[in-house]
Design an enzyme around this catalytic site. Structure first.
Site, PDB file in Angstrom:
ATOM      1  N   THR A 204       4.559  -1.760  -6.040  1.00 49.97           N
ATOM      2  CA  THR A 204       4.616  -3.215  -6.052  1.00 49.97           C
ATOM      3  C   THR A 204       5.041  -3.760  -7.407  1.00 49.97           C
ATOM      4  O   THR A 204       4.817  -3.116  -8.428  1.00 49.97           O
ATOM      5  CB  THR A 204       3.182  -3.689  -5.727  1.00 49.97           C
ATOM      6  OG1 THR A 204       2.880  -3.213  -4.433  1.00 49.97           O
ATOM      7  CG2 THR A 204       3.001  -5.165  -5.797  1.00 49.97           C
ATOM      8  N   ARG A 232       0.688  -4.505   9.389  1.00 49.03           N
ATOM      9  CA  ARG A 232      -0.364  -4.420   8.356  1.00 49.03           C
ATOM     10  C   ARG A 232       0.004  -5.346   7.182  1.00 49.03           C
ATOM     11  O   ARG A 232       1.121  -5.351   6.699  1.00 49.03           O
ATOM     12  CB  ARG A 232      -0.474  -2.982   7.863  1.00 49.03           C
ATOM     13  CG  ARG A 232      -1.497  -2.767   6.741  1.00 49.03           C
ATOM     14  CD  ARG A 232      -0.853  -2.825   5.363  1.00 49.03           C
ATOM     15  NE  ARG A 232      -1.756  -2.436   4.290  1.00 49.03           N
ATOM     16  CZ  ARG A 232      -1.443  -2.508   3.000  1.00 49.03           C
ATOM     17  NH1 ARG A 232      -0.268  -2.951   2.630  1.00 49.03           N
ATOM     18  NH2 ARG A 232      -2.309  -2.149   2.080  1.00 49.03           N
ATOM     19  N   GLY A 234      -1.139  -6.359   3.294  1.00 45.82           N
ATOM     20  CA  GLY A 234      -1.936  -5.889   2.165  1.00 45.82           C
ATOM     21  C   GLY A 234      -2.479  -7.032   1.333  1.00 45.82           C
ATOM     22  O   GLY A 234      -2.592  -8.173   1.794  1.00 45.82           O
ATOM     23  N   ASP A 235      -2.813  -6.702   0.106  1.00 39.59           N
ATOM     24  CA  ASP A 235      -3.402  -7.698  -0.796  1.00 39.59           C
ATOM     25  C   ASP A 235      -2.377  -8.578  -1.476  1.00 39.59           C
ATOM     26  O   ASP A 235      -2.714  -9.680  -1.934  1.00 39.59           O
ATOM     27  CB  ASP A 235      -4.204  -6.981  -1.890  1.00 39.59           C
ATOM     28  CG  ASP A 235      -3.304  -6.046  -2.703  1.00 39.59           C
ATOM     29  OD1 ASP A 235      -2.562  -5.249  -2.081  1.00 39.59           O
ATOM     30  OD2 ASP A 235      -3.317  -6.133  -3.946  1.00 39.59           O
ATOM     31  N   THR A 254      -1.824  -4.145  -8.219  1.00 36.95           N
ATOM     32  CA  THR A 254      -1.077  -3.143  -7.462  1.00 36.95           C
ATOM     33  C   THR A 254      -2.000  -1.976  -7.150  1.00 36.95           C
ATOM     34  O   THR A 254      -2.787  -1.568  -8.004  1.00 36.95           O
ATOM     35  CB  THR A 254       0.149  -2.614  -8.229  1.00 36.95           C
ATOM     36  OG1 THR A 254       0.668  -1.472  -7.528  1.00 36.95           O
ATOM     37  CG2 THR A 254      -0.177  -2.218  -9.664  1.00 36.95           C
ATOM     38  N   GLY A 255      -1.906  -1.475  -5.955  1.00 33.33           N
ATOM     39  CA  GLY A 255      -2.773  -0.356  -5.589  1.00 33.33           C
ATOM     40  C   GLY A 255      -3.118  -0.416  -4.119  1.00 33.33           C
ATOM     41  O   GLY A 255      -2.386  -1.027  -3.326  1.00 33.33           O
ATOM     42  N   GLY A 257      -4.249  -1.797  -1.231  1.00 35.76           N
ATOM     43  CA  GLY A 257      -4.473  -3.213  -0.952  1.00 35.76           C
ATOM     44  C   GLY A 257      -5.764  -3.546  -0.226  1.00 35.76           C
ATOM     45  O   GLY A 257      -6.379  -4.587  -0.467  1.00 35.76           O
TER      46      GLY A 257
HETATM   47  N1  ASP Z   1      -1.003  -3.341  -3.109  1.00 34.85           N
HETATM   48  C1  ASP Z   1       0.106  -3.038  -2.252  1.00 34.85           C
HETATM   49  C2  ASP Z   1      -0.377  -3.069  -0.822  1.00 34.85           C
HETATM   50  O1  ASP Z   1      -1.453  -2.596  -0.550  1.00 34.85           O
HETATM   51  C3  ASP Z   1       0.739  -1.722  -2.508  1.00 34.85           C
HETATM   52  C4  ASP Z   1       1.141  -1.460  -3.936  1.00 34.85           C
HETATM   53  O2  ASP Z   1       0.605  -2.051  -4.845  1.00 34.85           O
HETATM   54  O3  ASP Z   1       2.027  -0.636  -4.127  1.00 34.85           O
HETATM   55  O4  ASP Z   1       0.352  -3.525   0.014  1.00 34.85           O
END
Ligand code: ASP
Length: 337
Positions: A204, A232, A234-235, A254-255, A257
């Protein structure tokens, strides 16, 4: 007579006070400093798995992005404009999991999420699950500024973006070989029932900026997680989870989500900061404490209202960088730098 004189003094005093306060309210003091902090995703990248050439490409992309954003800030652009411009640039760069270069769903499609928040007004906007909008971050901003809503999803978000005159592309535009191969690998691991397929795939992008007028803004854009289910979300498009900004704080995450949503990560950091923690302490408490203890992998970038940055992650690496008042970009990838 004495009474008349004292009345006159009061009157003159009031006139003087009135002259100092412009019609628009008390003057806001421009701190005159700027700051920009960005990320290009956190994950399990290691020196042994990321070739030196690839590392150089990421560092170069981060550095040129920071330089461009800094120039805009010095020229007087608003933090909101700089966050949008910075993320648009990263959405166009196939190195990052946002816009072109986004990861694939289990069905082999690209479904994009983005959000933006203006700390000064505390207005926010977001889109989720869009498949045809070249710059999801601009669609998020349009939702914020041109609707009474915060989050639009799917076909409705796409129709809105098109009506707003944003660039619409064929879904094939987002396809890249590297992300396609990641999907194949993730699905092979899934078939072999090996965990961790998604954990390696964060990428992200996000930006937090402080402008010359002392306003903080934050934004995040993503393709989500490799091999995610169709639909789906995410965050990244959730205000308070992947993105948050207030008058004195901005965060982009980022991570994994699902964890960022469950623990309202971006909001929690700003809230702890508002209650007295420094931005670094607040970020450490949430990323290394709350998130890590729950098993949530990821990281954040943040700025406080004075332009102090925090770049914190609990994974092996996070593509990241910041530029402060001196205009010198500083970029890094691994956790030992
Ligand atoms: N946070 C993002 C998600 O869960 C993914 C990412 O940060 O790469 O959609």
């Amino acid at each position: 007579m004495a009474r008349l004189i004292s009345h006159s003094i009061v009157l003159i005093g009031l006139v003087l006070i009135a002259c100092e306060v412009p019609a628009g309210g008390p003057e806001v003091e421009a701190p005159g400093t700027v700051a920009l902090v960005i990320h290009g995703g956190a994950g399990g990248m290691q020196r042994s798995t990321l070739s030196p050439e690839r590392q150089a490409e990421y560092r170069h992309a981060l550095e040129t992005t920071l330089r461009a954003g800094y120039e805009l800030l010095r020229a007087g652009s608003s933090s909101l404009d700089v966050v949008e411009a910075t993320i648009r640039r990263m959405e166009d760069d196939p190195l990052f999991n946002a816009g072109r270069g986004a990861v694939f769903t289990a069905e082999g499609k690209n479904e994009l999420d983005a959000s933006i928040m203006d700390g000064a007004s505390t207005l926010g906007g977001a889109v989720a699950g869009v498949t045809t909008v070249r710059h999801p971050i601009s669609a998020a901003r349009a939702v914020m500024e041109r609707t009474e809503h915060v989050l639009l999803a799917g076909a409705g978000a796409e129709a809105f973006a098109e009506a707003e005159g944003l660039e619409i592309v064929d879904p094939k535009y987002f396809w890249t070989e590297a992300r396609w191969e990641s999907l194949q690998r993730a699905q092979e691991r899934e078939r072999a029932a090996q965990p961790g397929g998604a954990a390696a795939a964060f990428g992200t992008v996000g930006a937090v900026a402080l402008d010359l007028d002392g306003r903080v803004a934050a934004g995040t854009s993503t393709g989500g997680m490799t091999n995610k289910r169709h639909g789906r979300i995410g965050d990244s498009p959730i205000i308070g989870a992947g993105t948050y900004a207030s008058a004195g704080c901005g965060v982009s995450g980022t991570g994994h989500g699902e964890y960022f949503i469950r623990f309202a990560v971006a909001f929690d950091i700003c809230s702890r900061h508002a209650r007295g923690a420094t931005i670094q302490e607040a970020a450490d408490q949430v990323v290394h404490g709350v998130l890590a203890e729950a098993g949530g992998a990821g990281g954040i970038i943040a700025l406080d209202g004075g332009g102090v940055p925090a770049l914190v992650f609990n994974t092996e690496a996070m593509y990241r960088g910041h530029v402060l008042a001196d205009g010198e970009p500083r970029v890094a990838i691994f956790n030992d730098e």
